[in-house]
Enzyme design. Structure first.
Site, PDB file in Angstrom:
ATOM      1  N   VAL A  42      -2.378   3.000  -2.608  1.00 28.20           N
ATOM      2  CA  VAL A  42      -1.490   1.858  -2.790  1.00 28.20           C
ATOM      3  C   VAL A  42      -2.138   0.573  -2.269  1.00 28.20           C
ATOM      4  O   VAL A  42      -1.932  -0.517  -2.820  1.00 28.20           O
ATOM      5  CB  VAL A  42      -0.109   2.151  -2.144  1.00 28.20           C
ATOM      6  N   ASP A  43      -2.955   0.699  -1.239  1.00 28.26           N
ATOM      7  CA  ASP A  43      -3.674  -0.452  -0.671  1.00 28.26           C
ATOM      8  C   ASP A  43      -4.574  -1.094  -1.739  1.00 28.26           C
ATOM      9  O   ASP A  43      -4.551  -2.323  -1.951  1.00 28.26           O
ATOM     10  CB  ASP A  43      -4.514   0.065   0.510  1.00 28.26           C
ATOM     11  N   SER A 126       1.193   6.961   4.790  1.00 29.32           N
ATOM     12  CA  SER A 126       0.463   8.150   5.303  1.00 29.32           C
ATOM     13  C   SER A 126       0.570   9.409   4.451  1.00 29.32           C
ATOM     14  O   SER A 126      -0.015  10.431   4.820  1.00 29.32           O
ATOM     15  CB  SER A 126       0.885   8.512   6.746  1.00 29.32           C
ATOM     16  N   THR A 127       1.313   9.357   3.334  1.00 31.09           N
ATOM     17  CA  THR A 127       1.520  10.610   2.578  1.00 31.09           C
ATOM     18  C   THR A 127       0.482  10.854   1.492  1.00 31.09           C
ATOM     19  O   THR A 127       0.574  11.838   0.758  1.00 31.09           O
ATOM     20  CB  THR A 127       2.922  10.652   1.932  1.00 31.09           C
ATOM     21  N   GLY A 128      -0.508   9.965   1.382  1.00 36.96           N
ATOM     22  CA  GLY A 128      -1.576  10.153   0.402  1.00 36.96           C
ATOM     23  C   GLY A 128      -2.828  10.647   1.104  1.00 36.96           C
ATOM     24  O   GLY A 128      -2.851  11.752   1.666  1.00 36.96           O
ATOM     25  N   VAL A 129      -3.843   9.806   1.115  1.00 39.55           N
ATOM     26  CA  VAL A 129      -5.141  10.143   1.730  1.00 39.55           C
ATOM     27  C   VAL A 129      -4.980  10.593   3.182  1.00 39.55           C
ATOM     28  O   VAL A 129      -5.728  11.461   3.652  1.00 39.55           O
ATOM     29  CB  VAL A 129      -6.065   8.901   1.688  1.00 39.55           C
ATOM     30  N   TYR A 130      -4.006  10.043   3.905  1.00 35.92           N
ATOM     31  CA  TYR A 130      -3.862  10.346   5.338  1.00 35.92           C
ATOM     32  C   TYR A 130      -3.187  11.692   5.602  1.00 35.92           C
ATOM     33  O   TYR A 130      -3.114  12.129   6.747  1.00 35.92           O
ATOM     34  CB  TYR A 130      -3.150   9.207   6.070  1.00 35.92           C
TER      35      TYR A 130
HETATM   36  N1  AR6 Z   1       2.946   2.105  -5.748  1.00 35.28           N
HETATM   37  C1  AR6 Z   1       3.677   2.877  -4.896  1.00 35.28           C
HETATM   38  N2  AR6 Z   1       3.167   3.946  -4.241  1.00 35.28           N
HETATM   39  C2  AR6 Z   1       1.869   4.247  -4.456  1.00 35.28           C
HETATM   40  C3  AR6 Z   1       1.041   3.497  -5.327  1.00 35.28           C
HETATM   41  C4  AR6 Z   1       1.625   2.384  -5.978  1.00 35.28           C
HETATM   42  N3  AR6 Z   1       0.928   1.601  -6.813  1.00 35.28           N
HETATM   43  N4  AR6 Z   1      -0.206   4.060  -5.314  1.00 35.28           N
HETATM   44  C5  AR6 Z   1      -0.149   5.124  -4.490  1.00 35.28           C
HETATM   45  N5  AR6 Z   1       1.095   5.248  -3.986  1.00 35.28           N
HETATM   46  P1  AR6 Z   1      -2.102   6.238   0.189  1.00 35.28           P
HETATM   47  P2  AR6 Z   1      -2.116   6.626   3.136  1.00 35.28           P
HETATM   48  C6  AR6 Z   1       1.620   6.243  -3.019  1.00 35.28           C
HETATM   49  O1  AR6 Z   1      -3.192   7.237   0.028  1.00 35.28           O
HETATM   50  O2  AR6 Z   1      -1.895   8.077   2.958  1.00 35.28           O
HETATM   51  C7  AR6 Z   1      -6.097   3.746   1.598  1.00 35.28           C
HETATM   52  O3  AR6 Z   1      -7.415   3.868   1.191  1.00 35.28           O
HETATM   53  C8  AR6 Z   1       0.916   7.563  -2.907  1.00 35.28           C
HETATM   54  O4  AR6 Z   1       1.310   8.452  -3.943  1.00 35.28           O
HETATM   55  O5  AR6 Z   1      -2.173   4.985  -0.592  1.00 35.28           O
HETATM   56  O6  AR6 Z   1      -1.287   5.888   4.136  1.00 35.28           O
HETATM   57  C9  AR6 Z   1      -5.926   2.819   2.800  1.00 35.28           C
HETATM   58  O7  AR6 Z   1      -6.862   1.766   2.794  1.00 35.28           O
HETATM   59  C10 AR6 Z   1       1.388   8.033  -1.538  1.00 35.28           C
HETATM   60  O8  AR6 Z   1       2.673   8.656  -1.639  1.00 35.28           O
HETATM   61  O9  AR6 Z   1      -1.949   5.784   1.760  1.00 35.28           O
HETATM   62  C11 AR6 Z   1      -6.135   3.739   3.944  1.00 35.28           C
HETATM   63  O10 AR6 Z   1      -7.507   3.900   4.243  1.00 35.28           O
HETATM   64  C12 AR6 Z   1       1.562   6.742  -0.750  1.00 35.28           C
HETATM   65  O11 AR6 Z   1       1.498   5.684  -1.721  1.00 35.28           O
HETATM   66  C13 AR6 Z   1      -5.566   5.048   3.457  1.00 35.28           C
HETATM   67  O12 AR6 Z   1      -5.640   5.004   2.044  1.00 35.28           O
HETATM   68  C14 AR6 Z   1       0.526   6.500   0.309  1.00 35.28           C
HETATM   69  O13 AR6 Z   1      -0.733   6.984  -0.129  1.00 35.28           O
HETATM   70  C15 AR6 Z   1      -4.119   5.174   3.843  1.00 35.28           C
HETATM   71  O14 AR6 Z   1      -3.643   6.432   3.475  1.00 35.28           O
END
Ligand code: AR6
Length: 182
Positions: A42-43, A126-130
């Protein structure tokens, strides 16, 4: 599509499935990392949609500790602001992950309060990569947000913006059960 709406005090809380970069709200909450200099997930989507001025603004913030959040403008996004929250990396749950995740939601709402914002949309931090387990994260997101609402008295719209039906179902379940038996 709205999955669930619940009114708590003066605020309406909603669970939706959407791309957070499309939402016209006062603030969207990014799942950032401690550098605040962008990344994937998402970032990455937020930085792409906001344009290069967002990265320039983030460079001036000097990073952000885990469990905390910082605010910038939204630049080319429909959202007026981005709140960059840094969630914990999941290490099995014994390293304060739950507290740090709850703190992200609380700090984000404190920033909403300090900036007189009225609407905020959270990504599932935190529910994606983390790797934070999605069911536990959804409960923490809902509980911490509701408990921190008094810190943002002008907030009337809270959106849990999920990226999958499964994530939305977990948030909807936590929201529906809040205040009831666990
Ligand atoms: N809109 C809404 N939700 C989303 C979108 C979007 N466009 N894209 C992904 N998600 P993550 P983290 C959801 O991995 O686990 C980054 O590289 C996704 O399905 O984005 O906190 C940062 O720079 C998931 O449920 O974030 C950090 O290094 C949620 O967003 C690291 O990842 C979070 O997934 C942070 O990891």
């Amino acid at each position: 599509m709205t999955q669930l709406t619940r009114r708590i005090g003066g605020a309406e809380l909603k669970v939706i499935v959407a791309d957070i970069t499309t939402l016209s709200v006062d603030a969207i909450v990014n799942a950032a990392n401690t550098s605040l200099l962008g990344g994937g997930g998402v970032d990455g989507a937020i930085h792409r949609a906001a344009g290069p001025e967002l990265l320039a603004a983030c460079r001036k913030l000097g990073g952000c500790p885990t469990g905390d959040a910082k605010i910038t403008k939204g630049y080319l996004l429909p959202a007026r602001h981005v709140i960059h929250a840094v969630g914990p990396v999941w290490h099995g749950g014994t390293r304060g992950e739950a507290e740090a995740l709850g703190s992200c939601y609380r700090r984000a709402l404190e920033l909403c309060g300090a900036n007189q914002l009225t609407s905020v949309a959270f990504s599932a931090i935190s529910t994606g990569v983390y790797g934070f387990p999605a069911d536990q994260a959804a409960k923490i997101a809902v509980h911490a947000t509701i408990e921190a609402l008094p810190a943002a008295p002008l907030v009337v719209d809270v959106i849990f913006c999920c990226f999958s039906e499964k994530s939305a179902a977990l948030h909807a379940d936590a929201l529906a059960r809040y205040g009831g038996p666990c």
